[in-house]
Design a protein around this motif. Structure first.
Motif, PDB file in Angstrom:
ATOM      1  N   ASP A 123     -74.159  14.582  31.412  1.00 35.50           N
ATOM      2  CA  ASP A 123     -72.784  14.978  31.700  1.00 35.50           C
ATOM      3  C   ASP A 123     -72.161  15.522  30.430  1.00 35.50           C
ATOM      4  OD1 ASP A 123     -73.034  14.103  34.279  1.00 35.50           O
ATOM      5  OD2 ASP A 123     -71.809  12.305  34.025  1.00 35.50           O
ATOM      6  N   VAL A 124     -71.396  16.601  30.554  1.00 41.37           N
ATOM      7  CA  VAL A 124     -70.649  17.160  29.430  1.00 41.37           C
ATOM      8  C   VAL A 124     -69.181  17.190  29.807  1.00 41.37           C
ATOM      9  CG1 VAL A 124     -70.285  19.154  27.935  1.00 41.37           C
ATOM     10  CG2 VAL A 124     -72.602  18.561  28.672  1.00 41.37           C
ATOM     11  N   CYS A 125     -68.353  16.573  29.016  1.00 41.86           N
ATOM     12  CA  CYS A 125     -66.921  16.503  29.265  1.00 41.86           C
ATOM     13  C   CYS A 125     -66.206  17.307  28.187  1.00 41.86           C
ATOM     14  CB  CYS A 125     -66.477  15.037  29.248  1.00 41.86           C
ATOM     15  SG  CYS A 125     -64.825  14.770  29.868  1.00 41.86           S
ATOM     16  N   LEU A 126     -65.656  18.460  28.570  1.00 40.36           N
ATOM     17  CA  LEU A 126     -65.037  19.383  27.622  1.00 40.36           C
ATOM     18  C   LEU A 126     -63.560  19.061  27.429  1.00 40.36           C
ATOM     19  CD1 LEU A 126     -66.675  22.684  28.892  1.00 40.36           C
ATOM     20  CD2 LEU A 126     -67.277  21.408  26.827  1.00 40.36           C
ATOM     21  N   PRO A 127     -63.079  19.132  26.198  1.00 42.19           N
ATOM     22  CA  PRO A 127     -61.651  18.913  25.964  1.00 42.19           C
ATOM     23  C   PRO A 127     -60.847  20.135  26.396  1.00 42.19           C
ATOM     24  CG  PRO A 127     -62.749  19.484  23.920  1.00 42.19           C
ATOM     25  CD  PRO A 127     -63.818  19.385  24.962  1.00 42.19           C
ATOM     26  N   PRO A 128     -59.546  19.979  26.573  1.00 45.60           N
ATOM     27  CA  PRO A 128     -58.722  21.139  26.925  1.00 45.60           C
ATOM     28  C   PRO A 128     -58.665  22.127  25.766  1.00 45.60           C
ATOM     29  CG  PRO A 128     -57.345  19.225  26.471  1.00 45.60           C
ATOM     30  CD  PRO A 128     -58.756  18.735  26.477  1.00 45.60           C
ATOM     31  N   GLY A 129     -58.433  23.384  26.073  1.00 45.02           N
ATOM     32  CA  GLY A 129     -58.313  24.406  25.048  1.00 45.02           C
ATOM     33  C   GLY A 129     -59.622  25.109  24.781  1.00 45.02           C
ATOM     34  N   GLU A 130     -59.553  26.051  23.851  1.00 44.09           N
ATOM     35  CA  GLU A 130     -60.715  26.858  23.490  1.00 44.09           C
ATOM     36  C   GLU A 130     -61.195  26.479  22.095  1.00 44.09           C
ATOM     37  OE1 GLU A 130     -62.056  28.936  25.587  1.00 44.09           O
ATOM     38  OE2 GLU A 130     -60.499  28.663  27.124  1.00 44.09           O
ATOM     39  N   ARG A 164     -68.098   7.745  32.603  1.00 41.65           N
ATOM     40  CA  ARG A 164     -67.341   8.994  32.713  1.00 41.65           C
ATOM     41  C   ARG A 164     -65.886   8.849  32.297  1.00 41.65           C
ATOM     42  NH1 ARG A 164     -70.319  11.470  38.148  1.00 41.65           N
ATOM     43  NH2 ARG A 164     -72.011  12.470  36.964  1.00 41.65           N
ATOM     44  N   ALA A 165     -65.283   7.707  32.569  1.00 37.32           N
ATOM     45  CA  ALA A 165     -63.915   7.496  32.076  1.00 37.32           C
ATOM     46  C   ALA A 165     -63.899   7.481  30.553  1.00 37.32           C
ATOM     47  CB  ALA A 165     -63.362   6.182  32.638  1.00 37.32           C
ATOM     48  N   GLU A 166     -64.910   6.901  29.963  1.00 33.81           N
ATOM     49  CA  GLU A 166     -65.023   6.884  28.508  1.00 33.81           C
ATOM     50  C   GLU A 166     -65.185   8.296  27.956  1.00 33.81           C
ATOM     51  OE1 GLU A 166     -68.044   4.939  25.165  1.00 33.81           O
ATOM     52  OE2 GLU A 166     -68.045   4.187  27.224  1.00 33.81           O
ATOM     53  N   LEU A 167     -66.020   9.111  28.615  1.00 33.57           N
ATOM     54  CA  LEU A 167     -66.192  10.492  28.167  1.00 33.57           C
ATOM     55  C   LEU A 167     -64.878  11.261  28.256  1.00 33.57           C
ATOM     56  CD1 LEU A 167     -69.643  11.488  29.770  1.00 33.57           C
ATOM     57  CD2 LEU A 167     -69.180  10.394  27.558  1.00 33.57           C
ATOM     58  N   ARG A 168     -64.139  11.069  29.347  1.00 31.23           N
ATOM     59  CA  ARG A 168     -62.864  11.772  29.482  1.00 31.23           C
ATOM     60  C   ARG A 168     -61.893  11.371  28.374  1.00 31.23           C
ATOM     61  NH1 ARG A 168     -64.066  11.220  35.099  1.00 31.23           N
ATOM     62  NH2 ARG A 168     -63.088   9.166  35.205  1.00 31.23           N
ATOM     63  N   ALA A 169     -61.928  10.097  27.984  1.00 30.25           N
ATOM     64  CA  ALA A 169     -61.029   9.639  26.931  1.00 30.25           C
ATOM     65  C   ALA A 169     -61.392  10.271  25.586  1.00 30.25           C
ATOM     66  CB  ALA A 169     -61.075   8.117  26.839  1.00 30.25           C
ATOM     67  N   TRP A 170     -62.693  10.373  25.286  1.00 34.39           N
ATOM     68  CA  TRP A 170     -63.094  11.093  24.073  1.00 34.39           C
ATOM     69  C   TRP A 170     -62.618  12.547  24.136  1.00 34.39           C
ATOM     70  CZ3 TRP A 170     -64.781   9.313  19.578  1.00 34.39           C
ATOM     71  CH2 TRP A 170     -65.442   8.080  19.518  1.00 34.39           C
ATOM     72  N   ALA A 171     -62.782  13.190  25.288  1.00 33.20           N
ATOM     73  CA  ALA A 171     -62.365  14.586  25.425  1.00 33.20           C
ATOM     74  C   ALA A 171     -60.861  14.735  25.238  1.00 33.20           C
ATOM     75  CB  ALA A 171     -62.801  15.130  26.783  1.00 33.20           C
ATOM     76  N   ALA A 172     -60.092  13.772  25.712  1.00 32.08           N
ATOM     77  CA  ALA A 172     -58.643  13.829  25.543  1.00 32.08           C
ATOM     78  C   ALA A 172     -58.252  13.801  24.073  1.00 32.08           C
ATOM     79  CB  ALA A 172     -57.986  12.662  26.280  1.00 32.08           C
ATOM     80  N   ARG A 173     -59.137  13.325  23.229  1.00 31.66           N
ATOM     81  CA  ARG A 173     -58.861  13.300  21.787  1.00 31.66           C
ATOM     82  C   ARG A 173     -59.508  14.478  21.065  1.00 31.66           C
ATOM     83  NH1 ARG A 173     -58.767   7.647  22.819  1.00 31.66           N
ATOM     84  NH2 ARG A 173     -56.899   6.706  21.915  1.00 31.66           N
ATOM     85  N   GLY A 174     -60.028  15.445  21.796  1.00 27.47           N
ATOM     86  CA  GLY A 174     -60.513  16.662  21.172  1.00 27.47           C
ATOM     87  C   GLY A 174     -61.996  16.714  20.898  1.00 27.47           C
ATOM     88  N   PHE A 175     -62.764  15.751  21.394  1.00 24.48           N
ATOM     89  CA  PHE A 175     -64.220  15.771  21.232  1.00 24.48           C
ATOM     90  C   PHE A 175     -64.873  16.292  22.509  1.00 24.48           C
ATOM     91  CE2 PHE A 175     -62.733  12.527  18.337  1.00 24.48           C
ATOM     92  CZ  PHE A 175     -63.554  12.630  17.223  1.00 24.48           C
TER      93      PHE A 175
END
Length: 604
Positions: free
Chosen positions: A9-16, A34-45
């Protein structure tokens, strides 16, 4: 999506733009993270979760601990080749997933390693989880893990409890090597501990955050990993079991409940920015509200002294409260003493708070429940609130400093003194019974019970101290030095330290076990390491020391025949003798621990 046949699974952060990535490889089902991945993505990872080979949706055979270095290196190379990657990767994981994070660095020869590692309660290898550093075999934890996860593409968390209900004598069966029908079970015992691992850890140059629990069976190796690491290293050791903050120990306070998810993300930024230097650590002083600077060493022997007191300003209440359960640590339990309060008795009763030996993976490893709406296959969107931390469902984005503790407060940590309690000394450890006893593997001392029948024939040497006149703070490595003799060539020596409280409760503090060769009836000198203690014991507590020949079912029984305990089919009793003259318990006492803010310490 798949990377070399591995479900990913790849969870992309918002933005480019290109971003740093976080990689979590697990045998416990990537979908639970997956909730953990989304939380990392919310911080820009960019957050990447992957099932290891042969597990859940990944292809190939499942061989625990065999392919994680190569598969991890291949996945790291794939991440760095993606258009969304800036080339920097933090490997994270707990328990087996921590092994996955460390393997590309510590096994070597695969070309790609992470730029930083978060390793929580690390299960460092097949032999490292199957055997104590002394070589003594762990039993119930291995049986529990193999029944739940071995030789199968998925997991059955209830398999061990179900097997014990169906076959109550399962753990008594011999030989141990044939105890389970799983075809890979003999491989557990064929593996040997990799002592070269520590030299490779010393050669590592990337930052490490090692997280553990004082009640976790792998606490000693978590500390050793931190002490051995060649790059910038941080240690966070709380009063937790294998589930970390989800499994607080009875001695935990609200101030010990940290937002690990937010901390991991902030530490990862610091690590990737190259601003971390040196070796720092924070250890919770169980039974108090404090976190302390990691002890600089085990200390040196000192003359007996009054029990030290612990002075300092109490920190403000923490950001959360621990769960009400006692946790799943190997030493945890709900204990009551059979004797009325104040009665001069060394006996007690204890019921285990969790099924013996079950290795439940921590919340950062297996307990993350799927949350949020899934996007296209192989990806997930950061739908969780930005404040959700990578390893916690109740995280906040900023971890506040503890009130009343400025950075560096009391930073000059006192080196702990090894406070001796001499066997046979009424002011030290009074002998209750069993200077001579019989260690019978058919009636072994149980690891899951604290009750003792003082009127039965001795099955252990039993000693107690007078009540502590003042609080005693213990922070560092403890050990027992024995002068003892055993019948038979090979003998295991177990030392268990128990706190007996004035209200009648008995609480296990720590246990050590070694295997020794004996040549005839002459006594020999033995050192039994008791691990790292971080406890405040209140006034009135008495210490009980048990010296035994078995610690079952946590550990395999020594058969006393000279045969390998894993293949032995015949068990014999062994007569034992403990000489009080020359035998001593050494406890790491500190008078003024250096109180610190654990979050600030990890980020310095």
């Amino acid at each position: 999506m798949r990377v070399a046949g591995l479900a990913t699974d790849v969870c992309l952060p918002p933005g480019e733009g290109r971003r740093p990535a976080v990689l979590l490889r697990t045998p416990y089902d990537r979908r639970r993270h997956r909730a953990e991945l989304r939380a990392w993505a919310a911080r820009g990872f960019v957050a990447v979760g992957q099932d290891v080979r042969g597990r859940h949706a990944s292809e190939g055979p499942w061989h625990p601990y065999r392919s994680e270095a190569a598969d991890g290196a291949a996945t790291l190379a794939w991440i760095r080749a993606q258009e969304w990657s800036d080339g920097r990767v933090v490997a994270v994981g707990a328990s087996y997933a921590a092994h996955c994070a460390l393997a590309p660095l510590l096994e070597g020869g695969f070309g790609e390693g992470p730029d930083a590692v978060v390793a929580a309660v690390p299960a460092l290898g097949a032999a490292e989880v199957a055997r104590e550093p002394s070589g003594v075999e762990r039993l119930s934890a291995r049986v529990g893990w193999w029944l739940a996860h071995g030789d199968r593409p998925d997991s059955d968390e209830e398999a061990f409890a179900r097997a014990l209900r169906h076959t109550p004598d399962l753990l008594d069966r011999l030989p141990v090597r044939e105890m389970l029908p799983q075809t890979s079970w003999p491989d557990v015992w064929a593996a040997r501990r990799d002592e070269g691992l520590w030299a490779r850890a010393a050669a590592a140059r990337v930052p490490l955050l090692a997280v553990g629990g004082s009640r976790d069976p792998f606490a000693g190796e978590t500390i050793r990993l931190w002490r051995s690491w060649g790059g910038a290293a941080r240690l966070l050791l709380g009063p937790w079991g294998h589930g970390l903050t989800a499994a607080p120990a009875p001695e935990a306070h609200p101030e010990h409940h940290l937002d690990l998810g937010a901390l991991y993300a902030r530490w990862a930024r610091k690590a990737l920015d190259g601003t971390l230097r040196g070796r720092r650590g924070a250890i919770a002083l169980g039974g108090s509200t404090h976190w302390c600077d990691a002890a600089p060493g085990a200390g040196t022997a000192a003359a007996p002294a009054p029990a030290p007191t612990c002075a300092g300003t109490e920190s403000a209440p923490g950001t959360g409260t621990p769960a009400a359960t006692a946790g799943t640590g190997s030493a945890s339990g709900t204990c009551t003493d059979a004797a009325p309060a104040g009665r001069e008795s060394a006996s007690g009763t204890c019921t285990d708070a969790a099924p013996a030996g079950r290795e439940s993976a921590p919340g950062t490893d297996t307990h993350a429940a799927p949350a949020g709406r899934e996007s296209a296959p192989g990806t997930c969107t950061p739908a969780a609130p930005a404040g959700a931390g990578p390893a916690s469902g109740t995280c906040t984005d900023a971890v506040p400093a503890r009130a009343g503790l400025a950075p560096g407060t009391g930073r000059h940590a006192e080196r702990p003194r090894l406070l001796p309690y001499r066997f046979g000394d009424r002011a030290g450890l009074r002998l209750v019974h069993g200077a001579d006893f019989v260690a019978d593997p058919l009636r072994p001392v149980r690891s899951d019970r604290l009750d003792i029948d003082e009127h039965a024939a001795p099955d252990r040497c039993l000693l107690v101290t007078p009540p502590l006149p003042r609080p005693l703070d213990l922070l560092g490595d403890a050990e027992a030095r024995l002068v003892a003799a055993a019948e038979g060539r090979s003998a295991d020596w177990v030392v268990r330290l128990v706190a007996l409280r004035p209200d009648g409760r008995a609480e296990p503090l720590t246990t050590g076990i070694v295997r020794a060769e004996h040549d005839g009836p002459r006594p020999r000198r033995l050192t039994v390491p008791l691990g790292h203690l971080a406890r405040r014991l209140p006034a009135g507590v008495r210490l009980r020391v048990e010296v035994a020949g078995h610690h079952f079912p946590a550990h395999v029984r020594n058969p006393h025949t000279g045969d390998d305990p894993v293949t032995a089919t015949r068990l014999l009793p062994s007569r034992r003798s403990v000489r009080t003259d020359g035998s001593t318990l050494l406890l790491p006492a500190v008078h003024r621990p250096a109180y610190i803010d654990p979050v600030q310490e990890m980020l310095r």
